[in-house]
Design a protein around this motif. Structure first.
Motif, PDB file in Angstrom:
ATOM      1  N   LYS A  13       0.848  -1.185   0.000  1.00 34.80           N
ATOM      2  CA  LYS A  13       0.000   0.000   0.000  1.00 34.80           C
ATOM      3  C   LYS A  13       0.882   1.233   0.000  1.00 34.80           C
ATOM      4  N   ARG A  44      -6.563  -4.053   7.351  1.00 38.07           N
ATOM      5  CA  ARG A  44      -7.631  -3.412   6.580  1.00 38.07           C
ATOM      6  C   ARG A  44      -7.628  -3.880   5.124  1.00 38.07           C
ATOM      7  N   VAL A  63      -9.306  -7.451   4.973  1.00 38.86           N
ATOM      8  CA  VAL A  63     -10.763  -7.535   5.079  1.00 38.86           C
ATOM      9  C   VAL A  63     -11.481  -6.626   4.086  1.00 38.86           C
ATOM     10  N   GLY A  64     -10.730  -6.047   3.152  1.00 43.99           N
ATOM     11  CA  GLY A  64     -11.376  -5.300   2.075  1.00 43.99           C
ATOM     12  C   GLY A  64     -11.744  -3.867   2.396  1.00 43.99           C
ATOM     13  N   LEU A  65     -11.239  -3.325   3.502  1.00 43.63           N
ATOM     14  CA  LEU A  65     -11.552  -1.925   3.813  1.00 43.63           C
ATOM     15  C   LEU A  65     -10.675  -0.983   3.008  1.00 43.63           C
ATOM     16  N   ILE A  66      -9.465  -1.449   2.707  1.00 44.04           N
ATOM     17  CA  ILE A  66      -8.525  -0.651   1.925  1.00 44.04           C
ATOM     18  C   ILE A  66      -8.142  -1.442   0.686  1.00 44.04           C
ATOM     19  N   ARG A  67      -8.093  -0.752  -0.426  1.00 45.47           N
ATOM     20  CA  ARG A  67      -7.705  -1.402  -1.681  1.00 45.47           C
ATOM     21  C   ARG A  67      -6.180  -1.397  -1.772  1.00 45.47           C
ATOM     22  N   ARG A 100     -11.318  -9.301  -3.934  1.00 49.78           N
ATOM     23  CA  ARG A 100     -11.844  -8.258  -4.811  1.00 49.78           C
ATOM     24  C   ARG A 100     -12.873  -8.830  -5.785  1.00 49.78           C
ATOM     25  N   ARG A 101     -12.521  -9.998  -6.342  1.00 46.32           N
ATOM     26  CA  ARG A 101     -13.409 -10.549  -7.370  1.00 46.32           C
ATOM     27  C   ARG A 101     -14.628 -11.243  -6.776  1.00 46.32           C
ATOM     28  N   GLU A 102     -14.436 -11.927  -5.624  1.00 47.04           N
ATOM     29  CA  GLU A 102     -15.558 -12.639  -5.016  1.00 47.04           C
ATOM     30  C   GLU A 102     -15.747 -12.184  -3.568  1.00 47.04           C
ATOM     31  N   PHE A 103     -15.985 -10.875  -3.432  1.00 46.04           N
ATOM     32  CA  PHE A 103     -16.046 -10.254  -2.109  1.00 46.04           C
ATOM     33  C   PHE A 103     -17.029 -10.955  -1.176  1.00 46.04           C
ATOM     34  N   GLU A 104     -18.244 -11.198  -1.674  1.00 46.24           N
ATOM     35  CA  GLU A 104     -19.272 -11.756  -0.796  1.00 46.24           C
ATOM     36  C   GLU A 104     -18.905 -13.152  -0.298  1.00 46.24           C
ATOM     37  N   MET A 131     -16.007 -12.886   2.205  1.00 50.81           N
ATOM     38  CA  MET A 131     -16.368 -12.327   3.506  1.00 50.81           C
ATOM     39  C   MET A 131     -17.246 -13.258   4.332  1.00 50.81           C
ATOM     40  N   ARG A 132     -17.902 -14.209   3.671  1.00 48.73           N
ATOM     41  CA  ARG A 132     -18.673 -15.215   4.408  1.00 48.73           C
ATOM     42  C   ARG A 132     -17.763 -16.064   5.286  1.00 48.73           C
ATOM     43  N   LEU A 168     -26.083 -11.213   7.601  1.00 47.90           N
ATOM     44  CA  LEU A 168     -25.615 -12.528   7.149  1.00 47.90           C
ATOM     45  C   LEU A 168     -26.778 -13.453   6.832  1.00 47.90           C
ATOM     46  N   LEU A 187     -18.798  -2.871   6.828  1.00 41.94           N
ATOM     47  CA  LEU A 187     -18.243  -3.086   5.486  1.00 41.94           C
ATOM     48  C   LEU A 187     -17.420  -4.363   5.378  1.00 41.94           C
ATOM     49  N   THR A 188     -17.296  -5.116   6.485  1.00 33.31           N
ATOM     50  CA  THR A 188     -16.557  -6.374   6.389  1.00 33.31           C
ATOM     51  C   THR A 188     -17.516  -7.552   6.494  1.00 33.31           C
ATOM     52  N   ARG A 189     -18.714  -7.332   6.002  1.00 31.52           N
ATOM     53  CA  ARG A 189     -19.728  -8.387   5.936  1.00 31.52           C
ATOM     54  C   ARG A 189     -19.925  -8.768   4.483  1.00 31.52           C
ATOM     55  N   PRO A 190     -20.478  -9.939   4.254  1.00 32.27           N
ATOM     56  CA  PRO A 190     -20.652 -10.336   2.841  1.00 32.27           C
ATOM     57  C   PRO A 190     -21.767  -9.561   2.144  1.00 32.27           C
ATOM     58  N   VAL A 191     -21.680  -8.246   2.191  1.00 35.00           N
ATOM     59  CA  VAL A 191     -22.652  -7.390   1.508  1.00 35.00           C
ATOM     60  C   VAL A 191     -21.856  -6.323   0.782  1.00 35.00           C
ATOM     61  N   ARG A 192     -22.148  -6.133  -0.487  1.00 35.87           N
ATOM     62  CA  ARG A 192     -21.410  -5.159  -1.276  1.00 35.87           C
ATOM     63  C   ARG A 192     -21.707  -3.746  -0.797  1.00 35.87           C
ATOM     64  N   ARG A 193     -20.722  -2.873  -0.962  1.00 38.78           N
ATOM     65  CA  ARG A 193     -20.877  -1.518  -0.435  1.00 38.78           C
ATOM     66  C   ARG A 193     -22.040  -0.769  -1.065  1.00 38.78           C
ATOM     67  N   LYS A 250     -13.817   4.267  -1.733  1.00 36.37           N
ATOM     68  CA  LYS A 250     -12.899   4.876  -0.769  1.00 36.37           C
ATOM     69  C   LYS A 250     -12.220   3.830   0.107  1.00 36.37           C
ATOM     70  N   ASP A 251     -10.998   4.175   0.538  1.00 35.61           N
ATOM     71  CA  ASP A 251     -10.295   3.380   1.527  1.00 35.61           C
ATOM     72  C   ASP A 251     -10.793   3.791   2.900  1.00 35.61           C
ATOM     73  N   VAL A 252     -11.138   2.790   3.711  1.00 36.31           N
ATOM     74  CA  VAL A 252     -11.636   3.108   5.044  1.00 36.31           C
ATOM     75  C   VAL A 252     -10.475   3.050   6.034  1.00 36.31           C
TER      76      VAL A 252
END
Lengths: 303, 323
Positions: A11, A47, A50-54, A68-72, A75-76, A104, B139-145, B319-321
């Motif tokens: 990063k 971060r 867990v996908g908070l920061i790219r 990134r490609r299969e976020f849902e 995250m499960r 969930l 935002l760290t749940r399996p739900v898109r933003r 955005k980056d959190v």
């Protein structure tokens, strides 16, 4: 299957590289310690996990799903606490758990299950604002355990806890790893904690991983015996004759470090006594992670 | 999505803001109904004809004295002709009845009060999570933003609608016991079209009060949806509740003041606040700037809302959190 894999995570913000080419893997049933001083890039790495920061470069895979490609799907498989266990203070513990289990799509019985797991069932109907930090930490773990994730990511889980609370959480995490095969990722700046809790540890400093390996290996490589004697000069001669590598103590000190296993100590003690040297004590000395950390980071302070 | 909306609604209710909003509406409507009741009791509406004539005469005097800016005199002349119209038909435009108070609420509250209340209610729907650190869990749940933001937008719209309806319902409940409760079919004259300086009497439509109220509430609802959308954008941009609510309130109040004090700065007609009092314009009040037709106002609000929503989604999903 690998539970979590970070590959070449980087990063860059502005011209500052906060995390630099960080890679590691977690296997199921393993507690992984992520150790580094404050500001080393631990939280930024989490971060990104867990996908908070790219990430600027690199990728994260959770249970085989690219984040990134299969976020849902990814995250499960994951439950996490990033930094502080920040929950909705104006709602009760139960409402908080309901909130996240609705996201969930979980059954209500799941809430009782996770609350029991962290011994919070008796305070569940009080507002989180009235909870102590330890209770919020436990509620945080409870919400992370919703939906039975395969990977648990906890950022400084013992922050603000008293010794009893730290011990409780340590035991809980170990139990989750051994009994349920969870992969647990724990970040910390406390060496003692990582040493007690983790199977494997990676040391991060200034955004780079400096060392990565099983805690046992890192320690057993550095076994030694400490001898406290009245005459250091003569003792050193004895050690030299027996072929053991000895480190002379700092001036004024009478403790000599000798690189041998504990089993080899009695003959050495006997030799010392034969030479008329007084032996006050002989004890195994394990180099702590702290000492190792200072060694690898070049002595920068760890708080 | 329903799960997410349920979550957002519960959080909004648990923050107790909605309760405060309802309490404010209740207090205001009680005051209004009391003042209307006094007006009724003092029999002031007995001599409304004289009052209307007096008002028209006053406008005439001021116009004759001159020394006022062009748009002021223009609106004054228009208002004079409107009053004259009611006078000629023998209708008291201000006789207080409960349905009339309900109808007036759309105009009076829609212009500043309801937009303010909705900002207080929801302009921190995203920024509060950021300030309290709960966005990390959300935002760290399996739900898109985008789904999370959409649920927040829909919740905001829902509460904007509920607030408007609550206001309308409260205005009837509070005034009905003290004012004449009937009169939903009283004739209302609307659609006063102003083409420059001309008053087109032929475009005036006579509607029963209930139908007229429905249109006014519909327009106001549309304006509030736009306010909610802009509030969403501010709550995405700012990181604390105070900053986002404060900016929203400041732009509403500041914009309103601006349109009142400098009507000659014509670019002001592109501010969303200029188009906000849709119900007022529908009733016949002159918009602050030339060329602001109803179609223009509706389009303007629609464009503002669409752009705000678009920008909010782009920022939020990318955005980056950080902490």
């Amino acid at each position: 299957m690998t539970a979590l894999a970070a590959r070449n995570l980087t990063k860059v913000i502005g011209d500052r590289t906060i995390v630099d080419d960080v890679s590691f893997e977690l296997q199921p049933g393993e507690v992984f310690g992520f150790l580094g001083p404050n500001g080393a890039g631990k939280t930024t790495t989490i971060r990104m996990l867990v996908g908070l920061i790219r990430p600027t470069a690199g990728s994260v895979e959770i249970c085989g799903f690219d984040i990134r490609r299969e976020f849902e799907k990814a995250m499960r498989c994951i439950g996490c606490i990033v930094e502080n266990p920040d929950l909705y203070r104006f709602m009760t513990g139960r409402e908080n758990l309901q909130h996240f289990s609705r996201m969930l799509g979980l059954d209500r019985s799941e809430i009782e299950r996770v609350a029991e797991l962290v011994n919070l069932d008796h305070r569940l109907d009080q507002r989180v604002g009235t909870y102590s930090l330890g209770m919020r930490q436990r509620l945080g773990i409870a919400q992370a355990m919703l939906g039975s994730p395969r990977v648990l990511i906890l950022d400084e889980p013992s922050n603000g806890l008293d010794p009893a609370g730290i011990r409780e959480i340590r035991e809980l995490l170990r139990r989750l790893a051994t009994e349920r095969g969870l992969a647990v990722f724990v970040s910390s700046h406390l060496l003692g904690e990582v040493e007690l809790m983790c199977d494997r540890v990676a040391i991060i400093h200034r955004g780079r991983i400096l060392k990565d390996g099983p805690v046992k290996n890192l320690i057993s490589n550095r076994r030694a015996m400490e001898f406290k004697v009245n005459d250091v000069t003569r003792a050193l001669r004895v050690f030299e004759q027996s072929g053991a590598r000895a480190t002379p103590p700092a001036s004024g000190d009478h403790a000599v470090l000798v690189a041998i296993e504990e089993d080899d100590a009695p003959p050495l003690v006997a030799s010392l006594v034969r030479e008329g040297i007084e032996v006050f004590h002989a004890r195994p000395k394990i180099q702590t992670l702290e000492e190792m950390f200072i060694e690898v980071t070049g002595g920068e302070t760890v708080d | 999505m329903l799960n997410l909306i349920e979550n957002e609604s519960l959080k909004l209710l648990r923050r107790r803001r909605f309760l405060i909003v309802v309490a404010i509406l209740f207090v205001i409507m009680t005051l209004v109904s009391y003042s209307q009741y006094r007006q009724l009791r003092q029999g002031r509406n007995e001599n409304w004809r004289a009052e209307l004539q007096e008002r028209i005469a006053r406008y005439e005097n001021r116009l004759r004295r001159g020394r006022m800016n062009e748009s002021w005199s223009r609106s004054m002349r228009a208002e004079m002709r409107r009053l004259q119209f009611y006078l000629d038909r023998g209708i008291n435009p201000e006789a207080p009845t409960a349905p009339l108070v309900v109808r007036t609420f759309a105009n009076a509250a829609g212009f500043l009060l309801l937009p303010l209340l909705i900002s207080v209610l929801g302009a921190d729907i995203v920024s509060a999570e950021n300030a309290e650190g709960t966005d990390k869990l959300l935002l760290t749940r399996p739900v898109r933003r985008w789904k999370i933001l959409l649920s927040k937008l829909l919740t905001l719209w829902m509460f904007a609608s509920i607030t408007l309806l609550t206001g309308g319902a409260l205005s009837w409940l509070v005034t009905a016991p003290v004012l004449p409760a009937g009169g939903w079919d009283a004739p209302m004259f609307n659609g006063f079209a102003f083409g420059g300086d001309q008053f087109h009497i032929e475009s005036v439509r006579e509607l029963p009060l209930w139908k007229d109220a429905l249109i006014a509430y519909g327009l106001e609802w549309y304006a509030l949806i736009a306010v909610g959308s802009i509030a969403l954008l501010l709550s995405v941009i700012f990181k604390s509740s105070a900053a986002s609510i404060g900016t929203m309130l400041a732009s509403l109040i500041g914009g309103t003041i601006l349109t009142r004090i400098s009507p000659d700065w014509t670019a002001g007609k592109y501010l969303f606040v200029s188009a906000l009092p849709l119900a007022d314009y529908y009733t016949g009040q002159l918009p602050p700037y030339e060329g602001m037709t109803m179609a223009f106002c509706i389009t303007l609000l629609g464009v503002w809302a669409a752009v705000a929503i678009g920008v909010a989604f782009v920022i939020y999903t990318r955005k980056d959190v950080f902490g």
